[in-house]
Design a protein around this motif. Structure first.
Motif, PDB file in Angstrom:
ATOM      1  N   ARG A 136       0.676  -1.107  -0.197  1.00 10.25           N
ATOM      2  CA  ARG A 136       0.420   0.143  -0.032  1.00 10.25           C
ATOM      3  C   ARG A 136       0.825   1.067  -0.057  1.00 10.25           C
ATOM      4  NH1 ARG A 136      -3.400  -0.712   5.714  1.00 10.25           N
ATOM      5  NH2 ARG A 136      -1.383  -2.237   5.124  1.00 10.25           N
ATOM      6  N   PRO A 137       0.087   2.026  -0.985  1.00 10.04           N
ATOM      7  CA  PRO A 137       1.458   3.766  -0.831  1.00 10.04           C
ATOM      8  C   PRO A 137       0.964   4.003   0.512  1.00 10.04           C
ATOM      9  CG  PRO A 137      -0.732   4.087  -2.400  1.00 10.04           C
ATOM     10  CD  PRO A 137      -0.400   2.286  -1.760  1.00 10.04           C
ATOM     11  N   PRO A 138       2.583   4.656   0.910  1.00  7.00           N
ATOM     12  CA  PRO A 138       1.783   5.903   2.222  1.00  7.00           C
ATOM     13  C   PRO A 138       0.955   6.597   1.611  1.00  7.00           C
ATOM     14  CG  PRO A 138       4.354   6.158   1.266  1.00  7.00           C
ATOM     15  CD  PRO A 138       3.461   4.995   0.190  1.00  7.00           C
ATOM     16  N   CYS A 139       0.778   7.797   3.548  1.00 13.12           N
ATOM     17  CA  CYS A 139      -0.184   8.799   2.945  1.00 13.12           C
ATOM     18  C   CYS A 139       1.282   9.948   3.013  1.00 13.12           C
ATOM     19  CB  CYS A 139      -0.830   8.731   4.404  1.00 13.12           C
ATOM     20  SG  CYS A 139      -1.890  10.286   4.518  1.00 13.12           S
ATOM     21  N   PRO A 140       0.751  10.822   2.418  1.00 11.63           N
ATOM     22  CA  PRO A 140       1.651  12.326   2.208  1.00 11.63           C
ATOM     23  C   PRO A 140       1.562  12.619   3.285  1.00 11.63           C
ATOM     24  CG  PRO A 140       0.541  12.222   0.590  1.00 11.63           C
ATOM     25  CD  PRO A 140      -0.437  10.746   0.907  1.00 11.63           C
ATOM     26  N   LEU A 141       0.492  12.521   3.823  1.00 10.88           N
ATOM     27  CA  LEU A 141       0.379  13.668   4.836  1.00 10.88           C
ATOM     28  C   LEU A 141       1.104  13.108   6.325  1.00 10.88           C
ATOM     29  CD1 LEU A 141      -2.997  15.274   4.598  1.00 10.88           C
ATOM     30  CD2 LEU A 141      -0.470  16.192   3.849  1.00 10.88           C
ATOM     31  N   CYS A 142       0.326  11.331   6.614  1.00 15.60           N
ATOM     32  CA  CYS A 142       1.510  11.002   8.064  1.00 15.60           C
ATOM     33  C   CYS A 142       2.139   9.701   7.506  1.00 15.60           C
ATOM     34  CB  CYS A 142      -0.451  10.950   8.695  1.00 15.60           C
ATOM     35  SG  CYS A 142      -1.033   9.371   7.859  1.00 15.60           S
ATOM     36  N   GLY A 143       2.274   9.390   6.596  1.00 20.46           N
ATOM     37  CA  GLY A 143       3.464   8.503   6.131  1.00 20.46           C
ATOM     38  C   GLY A 143       2.895   6.876   6.559  1.00 20.46           C
ATOM     39  N   GLY A 144       1.384   6.824   6.954  1.00 15.72           N
ATOM     40  CA  GLY A 144       0.870   5.851   7.736  1.00 15.72           C
ATOM     41  C   GLY A 144       0.223   5.240   5.709  1.00 15.72           C
ATOM     42  N   HIS A 151      -8.151   6.078   3.598  1.00 13.77           N
ATOM     43  CA  HIS A 151      -8.136   6.378   4.902  1.00 13.77           C
ATOM     44  C   HIS A 151      -8.243   7.701   5.846  1.00 13.77           C
ATOM     45  CE1 HIS A 151      -3.655   7.308   6.983  1.00 13.77           C
ATOM     46  NE2 HIS A 151      -3.279   8.445   5.869  1.00 13.77           N
ATOM     47  N   ALA A 152      -8.290   7.394   6.892  1.00 11.81           N
ATOM     48  CA  ALA A 152      -8.961   8.528   7.868  1.00 11.81           C
ATOM     49  C   ALA A 152      -7.086   8.542   8.077  1.00 11.81           C
ATOM     50  CB  ALA A 152      -9.572   7.843   8.960  1.00 11.81           C
ATOM     51  N   CYS A 153      -6.804   9.916   7.954  1.00  8.31           N
ATOM     52  CA  CYS A 153      -5.676  10.490   8.030  1.00  8.31           C
ATOM     53  C   CYS A 153      -5.447  11.649   9.410  1.00  8.31           C
ATOM     54  CB  CYS A 153      -5.045  11.178   7.263  1.00  8.31           C
ATOM     55  SG  CYS A 153      -3.523  12.178   6.948  1.00  8.31           S
ATOM     56  N   PRO A 154      -4.896  10.497  10.253  1.00  5.40           N
ATOM     57  CA  PRO A 154      -5.031  11.837  11.794  1.00  5.40           C
ATOM     58  C   PRO A 154      -4.389  13.311  11.279  1.00  5.40           C
ATOM     59  CG  PRO A 154      -2.871  10.357  11.495  1.00  5.40           C
ATOM     60  CD  PRO A 154      -4.162   9.934  10.134  1.00  5.40           C
ATOM     61  N   ARG A 155      -3.888  13.653  10.405  1.00 10.26           N
ATOM     62  CA  ARG A 155      -3.241  15.350   9.843  1.00 10.26           C
ATOM     63  C   ARG A 155      -4.339  15.414   9.783  1.00 10.26           C
ATOM     64  NH1 ARG A 155       2.530  15.237   9.073  1.00 10.26           N
ATOM     65  NH2 ARG A 155       1.684  17.849   9.581  1.00 10.26           N
ATOM     66  N   THR A 156      -5.418  15.273   9.009  1.00  9.21           N
ATOM     67  CA  THR A 156      -6.609  16.110   8.095  1.00  9.21           C
ATOM     68  C   THR A 156      -7.953  15.973   9.414  1.00  9.21           C
ATOM     69  OG1 THR A 156      -7.293  14.074   7.387  1.00  9.21           O
ATOM     70  CG2 THR A 156      -6.224  15.912   5.968  1.00  9.21           C
ATOM     71  N   ASN A 157      -7.768  15.348  10.466  1.00  3.21           N
ATOM     72  CA  ASN A 157      -8.842  15.344  11.683  1.00  3.21           C
ATOM     73  C   ASN A 157      -9.594  15.189  11.464  1.00  3.21           C
ATOM     74  OD1 ASN A 157      -9.763  15.259  14.520  1.00  3.21           O
ATOM     75  ND2 ASN A 157      -9.873  17.413  14.305  1.00  3.21           N
ATOM     76  N   GLY A 158      -9.516  13.303   9.675  1.00  2.00           N
ATOM     77  CA  GLY A 158     -10.450  12.720   9.207  1.00  2.00           C
ATOM     78  C   GLY A 158     -11.556  13.930   8.226  1.00  2.00           C
ATOM     79  N   HIS A 159     -10.916  14.198   8.065  1.00  2.00           N
ATOM     80  CA  HIS A 159     -11.519  15.184   7.191  1.00  2.00           C
ATOM     81  C   HIS A 159     -10.988  15.094   5.540  1.00  2.00           C
ATOM     82  CE1 HIS A 159     -13.793  17.797   9.694  1.00  2.00           C
ATOM     83  NE2 HIS A 159     -13.011  17.535  10.373  1.00  2.00           N
ATOM     84  N   ARG A 160     -11.549  14.841   4.375  1.00  2.00           N
ATOM     85  CA  ARG A 160     -10.817  14.752   3.729  1.00  2.00           C
ATOM     86  C   ARG A 160     -10.255  13.871   3.395  1.00  2.00           C
ATOM     87  NH1 ARG A 160      -8.796  20.100   2.186  1.00  2.00           N
ATOM     88  NH2 ARG A 160      -8.890  19.888   3.797  1.00  2.00           N
ATOM     89  N   PRO A 161     -10.389  12.267   3.638  1.00  2.00           N
ATOM     90  CA  PRO A 161      -8.936  11.463   3.825  1.00  2.00           C
ATOM     91  C   PRO A 161      -8.670  11.472   2.721  1.00  2.00           C
ATOM     92  CG  PRO A 161     -11.053  10.473   4.281  1.00  2.00           C
ATOM     93  CD  PRO A 161     -11.342  12.095   3.569  1.00  2.00           C
ATOM     94  N   PRO A 162      -6.837  11.236   2.280  1.00  2.00           N
ATOM     95  CA  PRO A 162      -6.226  10.764   1.113  1.00  2.00           C
ATOM     96  C   PRO A 162      -7.183   9.744  -0.026  1.00  2.00           C
ATOM     97  CG  PRO A 162      -4.883  11.065   2.936  1.00  2.00           C
ATOM     98  CD  PRO A 162      -6.494  11.790   3.584  1.00  2.00           C
ATOM     99  N   THR A 163      -6.853   9.210  -1.039  1.00  2.00           N
ATOM    100  CA  THR A 163      -7.112   7.995  -1.238  1.00  2.00           C
ATOM    101  C   THR A 163      -6.021   8.153  -2.474  1.00  2.00           C
ATOM    102  OG1 THR A 163      -8.103   9.731  -3.237  1.00  2.00           O
ATOM    103  CG2 THR A 163      -9.728   8.776  -1.869  1.00  2.00           C
TER     104      THR A 163
END
Length: 164
Positions: A136-144, A151-163
């Motif tokens: 799976r590719p890493p999230c550009p914001l949190c690395g998860g 994915h529900a990125c913690p860096r976006t506080n659940g808004h507009r999760p990266p796809t």
């Protein structure tokens, strides 16, 4: 701590079994009739591949790389790797690896020591890098890791999760 010393191994490889996002990573080596299969984390595989690549850059160029890198039976891991150590023995022209079992702090686990050629290390690093990058590719914001569903990125506080 009981240590298995396999010496020069005939084979050194890595595998990722299972679907992306649920893969089990295995490090496997064989010395004559002894096959040692160890469970490792994806991050351990990535760090080991990167370290071996850096180490090999400072050594003479490897010769022909082994091509048969599929894992063999038994694929059931003997134990889970906690820590790994890597060094280079210039006198023997071998890379020395030591894997220690993941155990609670107050317990002693097993360890395995083995040596590989520069060619085996290079083939491992190439294969390991490909396996890690195929996940799976890493999230550009949190690395998860980003699942195909997002994915529900913690860096976006659940808004507009990266796809993906």
């Amino acid at each position: 701590m009981s240590t298995v010393d396999l010496g020069d191994v005939d084979r050194f490889t890595v595998a990722a079994l299972g679907p992306v996002g649920q893969r089990t990573f295995l490090l496997q080596c064989r010395s004559e009739q002894t096959v040692l299969t160890l469970k490792v984390e994806k991050q351990q595989v990535a760090v080991l591949a990167e370290y071996l690549g850096r180490l090999l850059r400072d050594l003479p160029r490897p010769g022909h790389l082994p091509e048969d890198l599929e894992v063999e039976e038994p694929v059931e891991p003997h134990w889970v790797v906690g820590t790994m150590g890597v060094s280079y023995d210039a006198e023997l022209d071998r890379i020395v690896l030591i894997a220690e079992e993941l155990v609670p702090e107050d317990e002693e686990g097993d360890a395995a020591r083995f040596t590989v050629t520069r060619e085996q290390a290079a083939a491992f690093a190439v294969r390991a890098t490909r396996l890690v990058e195929a996940g799976r590719p890493p999230c550009p914001l949190c690395g998860g890791p980003i699942d195909p569903s997002g994915h529900a990125c913690p860096r976006t506080n659940g808004h507009r999760p990266p796809t993906n």
